[in-house]
Design a protein around this motif. Sequence first.
Motif, PDB file in Angstrom:
ATOM      1  N   TRP A 138       0.890  -1.204   0.039  1.00  0.00           N
ATOM      2  CA  TRP A 138       0.156   0.145  -0.067  1.00  0.00           C
ATOM      3  C   TRP A 138       0.877   1.229   0.069  1.00  0.00           C
ATOM      4  CZ3 TRP A 138       0.082  -3.770   3.888  1.00  0.00           C
ATOM      5  CH2 TRP A 138       0.575  -3.309   4.905  1.00  0.00           C
ATOM      6  N   CYS A 159      -6.101   1.175   2.407  1.00  0.00           N
ATOM      7  CA  CYS A 159      -5.095   1.827   1.364  1.00  0.00           C
ATOM      8  C   CYS A 159      -5.819   2.812   0.349  1.00  0.00           C
ATOM      9  CB  CYS A 159      -4.198   0.776   0.390  1.00  0.00           C
ATOM     10  SG  CYS A 159      -5.124  -0.277  -0.257  1.00  0.00           S
ATOM     11  N   SER A 192      -2.588   2.845  -4.292  1.00  0.00           N
ATOM     12  CA  SER A 192      -2.171   1.519  -4.110  1.00  0.00           C
ATOM     13  C   SER A 192      -2.778   0.505  -4.885  1.00  0.00           C
ATOM     14  CB  SER A 192      -2.774   1.154  -2.493  1.00  0.00           C
ATOM     15  OG  SER A 192      -2.016   2.212  -1.630  1.00  0.00           O
TER      16      SER A 192
END
Length: 86
Positions: free
Chosen positions: A32, A46, A50
């Motif tokens: 992430w 995230c 990500s």
Amino acid sequence: MSCEHVATLPAEVTADADDFCADCRAAGESGWVHLRLCLTCGHVACCDSSPRRHASAHYAADGHPIVRSYEPGETWRWCYADSRVV
């Protein structure tokens, strides 16, 4: 700047993770980029930079509109419903 969704938030939430995306961790993944805290339920996920975009997925699945950056030193909030900083 604010939106109508801010008024629906609880006074405080407890984060379900400290320094990781809870969904990535549950799937045995990492990678992430930045973390977001759901201000409705405390879910940490995230960001859209990500690979899995779990914070956006959380909004799509649960409808919780506002997240806060969960990065050290950042306090901005984003409303998914209104697509803007609040």
